[in-house]
Scaffold this motif. Structure first.
Motif, mmCIF file in Angstrom:
data_model
loop_
_atom_site.group_PDB
_atom_site.id
_atom_site.type_symbol
_atom_site.label_atom_id
_atom_site.label_comp_id
_atom_site.label_asym_id
_atom_site.label_seq_id
_atom_site.Cartn_x
_atom_site.Cartn_y
_atom_site.Cartn_z
ATOM 1 N N ASN A 135 0.858 -1.190 0.000
ATOM 2 C CA ASN A 135 0.000 0.000 0.000
ATOM 3 C C ASN A 135 0.895 1.242 0.000
ATOM 4 O O ASN A 135 1.139 1.849 1.043
ATOM 5 N N PRO A 136 1.389 1.610 -1.171
ATOM 6 C CA PRO A 136 2.395 2.682 -1.221
ATOM 7 C C PRO A 136 1.904 4.023 -0.694
ATOM 8 O O PRO A 136 2.705 4.821 -0.209
ATOM 9 N N LEU A 137 0.597 4.253 -0.786
ATOM 10 C CA LEU A 137 0.127 5.554 -0.317
ATOM 11 C C LEU A 137 0.343 5.710 1.188
ATOM 12 O O LEU A 137 0.680 6.800 1.666
ATOM 13 N N VAL A 138 0.163 4.653 1.961
ATOM 14 C CA VAL A 138 0.378 4.789 3.401
ATOM 15 C C VAL A 138 1.865 4.994 3.711
ATOM 16 O O VAL A 138 2.222 5.632 4.699
ATOM 17 N N LEU A 139 2.718 4.470 2.839
ATOM 18 C CA LEU A 139 4.149 4.745 3.018
ATOM 19 C C LEU A 139 4.468 6.188 2.660
ATOM 20 O O LEU A 139 5.289 6.832 3.319
ATOM 21 N N LEU A 140 3.827 6.700 1.633
ATOM 22 C CA LEU A 140 4.024 8.119 1.313
ATOM 23 C C LEU A 140 3.546 8.987 2.473
ATOM 24 O O LEU A 140 4.150 10.012 2.777
ATOM 25 N N ASN A 141 2.465 8.583 3.112
ATOM 26 C CA ASN A 141 1.995 9.330 4.280
ATOM 27 C C ASN A 141 3.010 9.258 5.415
ATOM 28 O O ASN A 141 3.211 10.229 6.152
ATOM 29 N N GLN A 142 3.636 8.094 5.580
ATOM 30 C CA GLN A 142 4.675 7.980 6.611
ATOM 31 C C GLN A 142 5.848 8.906 6.283
ATOM 32 O O GLN A 142 6.365 9.597 7.164
ATOM 33 N N ILE A 143 6.232 8.914 5.025
ATOM 34 C CA ILE A 143 7.313 9.808 4.591
ATOM 35 C C ILE A 143 6.927 11.251 4.889
ATOM 36 O O ILE A 143 7.746 12.057 5.352
ATOM 37 N N ASP A 144 5.680 11.582 4.643
ATOM 38 C CA ASP A 144 5.221 12.949 4.900
ATOM 39 C C ASP A 144 5.292 13.281 6.397
ATOM 40 O O ASP A 144 5.595 14.408 6.786
ATOM 41 N N THR A 145 5.022 12.297 7.220
ATOM 42 C CA THR A 145 5.143 12.501 8.666
ATOM 43 C C THR A 145 6.591 12.804 9.041
ATOM 44 O O THR A 145 6.862 13.710 9.834
ATOM 45 N N MET A 161 -5.976 -7.265 2.786
ATOM 46 C CA MET A 161 -5.723 -6.720 1.442
ATOM 47 C C MET A 161 -4.228 -6.574 1.192
ATOM 48 O O MET A 161 -3.733 -6.852 0.096
ATOM 49 N N GLY A 162 -3.497 -6.121 2.218
ATOM 50 C CA GLY A 162 -2.055 -5.994 2.077
ATOM 51 C C GLY A 162 -1.391 -7.340 1.855
ATOM 52 O O GLY A 162 -0.551 -7.508 0.968
ATOM 53 N N GLN A 163 -1.811 -8.299 2.646
ATOM 54 C CA GLN A 163 -1.228 -9.639 2.552
ATOM 55 C C GLN A 163 -1.455 -10.243 1.169
ATOM 56 O O GLN A 163 -0.593 -10.900 0.607
ATOM 57 N N LYS A 164 -2.650 -10.003 0.622
ATOM 58 C CA LYS A 164 -2.984 -10.571 -0.694
ATOM 59 C C LYS A 164 -2.613 -9.632 -1.845
ATOM 60 O O LYS A 164 -2.871 -9.948 -2.996
ATOM 61 N N ASP A 165 -2.039 -8.499 -1.486
ATOM 62 C CA ASP A 165 -1.734 -7.476 -2.496
ATOM 63 C C ASP A 165 -2.985 -7.182 -3.334
ATOM 64 O O ASP A 165 -2.938 -7.119 -4.562
ATOM 65 N N SER A 166 -4.095 -7.018 -2.638
ATOM 66 C CA SER A 166 -5.379 -6.850 -3.326
ATOM 67 C C SER A 166 -5.607 -5.387 -3.691
ATOM 68 O O SER A 166 -5.477 -4.494 -2.848
ATOM 69 N N ILE A 167 -5.991 -5.189 -4.930
ATOM 70 C CA ILE A 167 -6.338 -3.849 -5.400
ATOM 71 C C ILE A 167 -7.835 -3.759 -5.672
ATOM 72 O O ILE A 167 -8.311 -2.787 -6.243
ATOM 73 N N TRP A 168 -8.562 -4.790 -5.259
ATOM 74 C CA TRP A 168 -9.968 -4.877 -5.625
ATOM 75 C C TRP A 168 -10.873 -4.535 -4.452
ATOM 76 O O TRP A 168 -10.493 -4.773 -3.320
ATOM 77 N N PRO A 169 -12.073 -4.014 -4.703
ATOM 78 C CA PRO A 169 -12.626 -3.734 -6.033
ATOM 79 C C PRO A 169 -12.214 -2.369 -6.594
ATOM 80 O O PRO A 169 -12.155 -2.211 -7.795
ATOM 81 N N TYR A 170 -11.937 -1.380 -5.711
ATOM 82 C CA TYR A 170 -11.749 -0.026 -6.234
ATOM 83 C C TYR A 170 -10.414 0.564 -5.797
ATOM 84 O O TYR A 170 -10.359 1.661 -5.239
ATOM 85 N N SER A 171 -9.352 -0.149 -5.979
ATOM 86 C CA SER A 171 -8.008 0.310 -5.603
ATOM 87 C C SER A 171 -7.809 0.180 -4.090
ATOM 88 O O SER A 171 -8.756 -0.030 -3.337
ATOM 89 N N ARG A 172 -6.580 0.353 -3.717
ATOM 90 C CA ARG A 172 -6.247 0.249 -2.302
ATOM 91 C C ARG A 172 -6.889 1.393 -1.525
ATOM 92 O O ARG A 172 -7.034 2.495 -2.042
ATOM 93 N N ILE A 173 -7.217 1.085 -0.295
ATOM 94 C CA ILE A 173 -7.772 2.104 0.595
ATOM 95 C C ILE A 173 -6.656 2.500 1.553
ATOM 96 O O ILE A 173 -5.955 1.637 2.095
#
Lengths: 481, 340
Positions: free
Chosen positions: A113-123, A204-216
């Motif tokens: 979930n790269p967006l949560v990592l970007l949020n960590q970077i922002d922190t 979702m992270g474990q399964k690398d799931s992007i479904w149904p509407y992208s990562r949350i």
């Protein structure tokens, strides 16, 4: 034995500021040095520490053309951060973010979930030079870290020690300064520190799931019902400690101050042995660690003030070229020198991947320990990648940054310059202060001044310039900082 | 006044073929009402860049396009689509500087931009695209900050605009649309406003300014106009759609209320572990920490709200289609109840 010569073109003041900008940033371009050299050293330090975070490449422009920079795979999202590192006018803000990413190493290979990592970077960007207590508290509530170290499975009736162990071992005190019981008590204090919809998000992270509407994306959730609020004994103190209390206790430990000081020294001053050996191998400069440790307590754990002490110290000013440039640092340094990122481009993704080939794929640390640094960055394979990358970028004479360097060379050296003088100017503009005799001799050779002078304004000089830049990019000196 | 939610179409995919979206940027409709979606894909790898064909009931009819490249069926940075009255599909490509034209089955016909003769005008970052009722073509050009009008034979009628923030000046314009009277509306993206021009390219008025209040915009990417003259603006940076009347007066906001599409339901039915975890979760989260209370972060954390609303299109049945590139789906609304 390698003999080294100083670049006589460089004044002591230029030398100090140039060194500061290599360590507290990613190296200065000639244009940046024009501005900084008009300031006192301490003014430059203050600006670096206090410059507001602005970036010359706005996110909206990047996202319009390439939305994958924020919401796709880890490498793509990481390139968003690389854009900031390349284009920022607050380089220390990004450098300290890189510092924390190396220590609080969190990997997208587990999170997916790269967006949560970007949020960590922002922190890290937002609070990375704040009080260490606040940094640790932010970290302990960071959803990427919580899932990375499984704290969503740390329940009051069944603790998971993972985060409790790492916050002590890797993030604050270091091995040997606490007991196994302290780890358990610490873990108990962090029960209930979780992520909203943790079960679904972790799945979702474990399964690398992007479904149904992208990562949350994720955010912190405190689960009161799952928190162990009974009495605990931690580092000799007793109380109904919550995570916040634990952090407060951790941050007033001498071992924490020394551990963080050694990390700062290792990152900004001089390569130390790898962190797992710190328990057994004393610091290279115990006096410097003592100075930083004192500053930590004197200034109430405020890292900005500790950094000011560090950058203004003699041990820092005397540490030129005692570090190997990390791959990310090297790539960003080259990209800032070469320029050409005024428009969004996909090549930033390739640049991030290049750093990966050199051993440091951001967002993908090899383990929770982060990357091994210093001489371990250098392997037979990584040297080849480094040289190929720097040669390709630095010899692209159409890139605006390199063009600027060549224009400056032309203006300074003119039509009838001695080759030594031309080389000295190149080295200065590239931020190299000292160079081995062997490299200097090679540069003289490629300067190809058979008639003893060089016309740096001639069109044909481009070929010579390209060769000089290639040798500089491949030189040992260019890969030290 | 109301904009009534109808349904959601789509599901995310990372496959280069088949149904599902990866960064969809626009939809358009042929004369039979078939939906053509522009799936930009992951450009850095040329993954999945294509046009997909389906109907309102999510029946899948096929696709065309061969990913990233410069060939007749390739794209570099495709942005928007529109049909003319002959059911020819026009696809803008900011990366190649061309507009490629296909028949309904995806057979390449010709292109706008480059070459010589009709349709050969120089385009700098062609972005938004629209036709008026006379088959005149309007193209916004991001890199030139201008609007070009081309007749049905490929001749340039006029070009207006230059970089700036005054009248008939643009800052990276994006979406464009015409209304029933031939007026032209341009999403003046980095000026945070909609500019309205007459059919001859003269400035009429503009709506909006920077901000997140009613009637203010943060990088509007697209505008659709209904038969009453109401405007539906994808307020991209504010992660919402704003509805304005024909005078530009704010009417209401649409934030999105996505539900599971047919394709999403079918996927979850065969992935019961995720379906089960999903059912026990609350994905309509609004209690975010302070530092995450930006439209972008709210969109990223709340699944039913818009995240990356990039395009607004209205079909012949008065249905508003909002394409979300970051959520890889299309939310559809009934706007037949919207009248002054």
């Amino acid at each position: 034995m390698t003999t080294v010569r100083e670049n006589l073109k460089v004044t002591p003041k230029y030398r100090e500021i140039s060194h500061l900008l290599r360590r507290a940033g990613f190296g200065a371009t000639p244009g940046e040095m024009d501005r900084y050299i008009e300031m006192d050293y301490s003014e430059v330090v203050d600006e670096l520490l206090n410059a507001p975070g602005t970036s010359t490449m706005p996110d909206d422009v990047i996202f319009r053309m390439f939305p994958e920079y924020h919401a796709s795979l880890g490498v793509d999202a990481c390139a968003n951060w690389a854009y900031r590192m390349v284009s920022t006018d607050s380089p220390l803000e990004e450098k300290i973010t890189l510092f924390w990413h190396g220590i609080f190493a969190t990997g997208n290979d587990k999170l997916n979930n790269p967006l949560v990592l970007l949020n960590q970077i922002d922190t890290f960007r937002r609070n990375g030079m704040g009080r260490f207590d606040d940094i640790l508290l932010d970290l302990s509530r960071d959803p990427a870290m919580l899932i990375w170290l499984d704290n969503q499975t740390n329940h009051k009736d069944s603790i998971n020690e993972n985060y409790g162990r790492e916050i002590l071992e890797l993030f604050s005190m270091g091995v040997g300064n606490y007991t196994e019981d302290d780890i358990k008590e610490c873990a108990r204090a962090f029960t209930g520190w979780s992520v909203k919809n943790a079960e679904y998000m972790a799945l979702m992270g474990q399964k690398d799931s992007i479904w149904p509407y992208s990562r949350i994306s994720w955010h912190y959730e405190y689960r009161q019902n799952d928190h162990d609020d009974t009495e605990k004994t931690f580092l000799g103190e007793k109380g109904k400690f919550d995570g916040e209390d634990i952090i407060e206790i951790i941050c007033r430990q001498e071992s924490t101050a020394r551990f963080i000081s050694r990390h700062l020294y290792n990152f900004f001053v001089e390569d130390e042995v790898q962190v797992p050996s710190w328990q057994d191998v004393p610091p290279k400069n115990p006096k410097a660690i003592g100075i930083l440790t004192d500053a930590y307590f004197e200034h109430g754990h405020d890292l900005k003030k500790v950094l000011k002490v560090l950058f203004e110290s003699d041990f820092f000013k005397e540490s030129e070229y005692k570090k190997v440039k990390g791959p990310a640092e090297m790539v960003i340094n080259v990209l800032r020198l070469s320029g050409g990122f005024e428009e969004p481009t996909l090549s930033m993704i390739q640049a991030v991947e290049e750093a990966g080939y050199m051993g440091q794929l951001l967002f993908y640390p090899p383990s929770v320990e982060g990357w091994h640094t210093g001489q371990e960055w250098i392997t037979s394979g990584s040297v080849l990648d480094r040289v190929n990358f720097s040669s390709a970028r630095l010899t692209d004479l159409s890139s605006p940054g390199i063009r600027d360097i060549l224009n400056r060379i032309g203006n300074r050296c003119g039509t009838n310059a001695k080759p030594e003088y031309v080389i000295q100017n190149f080295l200065e503009l590239m931020g190299i202060i000292e160079i081995s005799d062997a490299t200097f001799d090679l540069l003289m050779e490629v300067c190809d001044a058979k008639d003893s002078t060089v016309d740096t304004t001639a069109v044909s000089f481009d070929v010579t310039a390209s060769n000089i830049l290639r040798v500089i990019g491949a030189s040992k000196e260019f890969h030290l900082v | 006044m109301k904009t009534k939610y109808l349904k959601t179409i789509g599901i995310k995919t990372n496959q280069p073929v088949g149904r599902g979206f990866l960064f969809p940027y626009d939809v358009t409709f042929d004369s039979s009402g078939m939906i053509y979606a522009l799936n930009r894909g992951r450009i850095s790898q040329g993954l999945g860049t294509r046009i997909q064909i389906f109907d309102y009931d999510e029946e899948w009819y096929g696709e065309f396009g061969e990913g990233r490249g410069t060939g007749p069926l390739n794209f570099l940075i495709p942005v928007a689509t529109a049909f003319n009255s002959k059911d020819e599909l026009f696809v803008t490509d900011e990366g190649s500087g061309e507009v490629k034209v296909f028949n309904q089955k995806g057979l390449p016909l010709y292109q706008v931009g480059g070459g010589s003769g009709p349709w050969s005008c120089d385009l700098k970052g062609p972005s938004g695209i629209a036709f008026d009722s006379n088959d005149n073509l309007y193209i916004t050009e991001r890199s030139a900050s201008r609007l070009t009008k081309i007749d049905g034979d490929g001749n340039v009628i006029f070009r207006v605009g230059e970089p700036g923030d005054g009248e008939l000046q643009f800052n990276m314009p994006w979406g464009v649309v015409t209304d029933g009277k031939g007026y032209v509306y341009v999403a003046d993206w980095r000026n945070d406003r909609i500019q309205k021009l007459d059919p001859d390219g003269n400035f009429v008025t503009s709506f909006g300014q920077s901000g997140n209040s009613e009637g203010q915009f943060n990088r509007p990417s697209s505008v659709a106009v209904d038969s009453q003259g109401n405007m539906y603006v994808t307020d991209w940076g504010n992660e919402r759609v704003q509805v304005l009347n024909s005078e530009g007066r704010f009417l209401h906001v649409v934030e999105g209320q996505a539900t599971l599409s047919k394709w999403a339901e079918q996927w979850l039915e065969v992935n019961q572990d995720e379906y089960s975890a999903r059912r026990s979760s609350n994905l309509s989260i609004l209690d975010l920490p302070a530092h995450l209370q930006t439209p972008y972060q709210v969109g990223s954390q709340t699944e039913h709200l818009f995240w990356g609303p990039v395009s607004a299109k209205i079909d012949a049945c008065d249905r508003l289609f909002i394409t979300e590139h970051s959520r890889a789906r299309i939310q559809v609304f009934d706007i037949s109840g919207n009248s002054d």
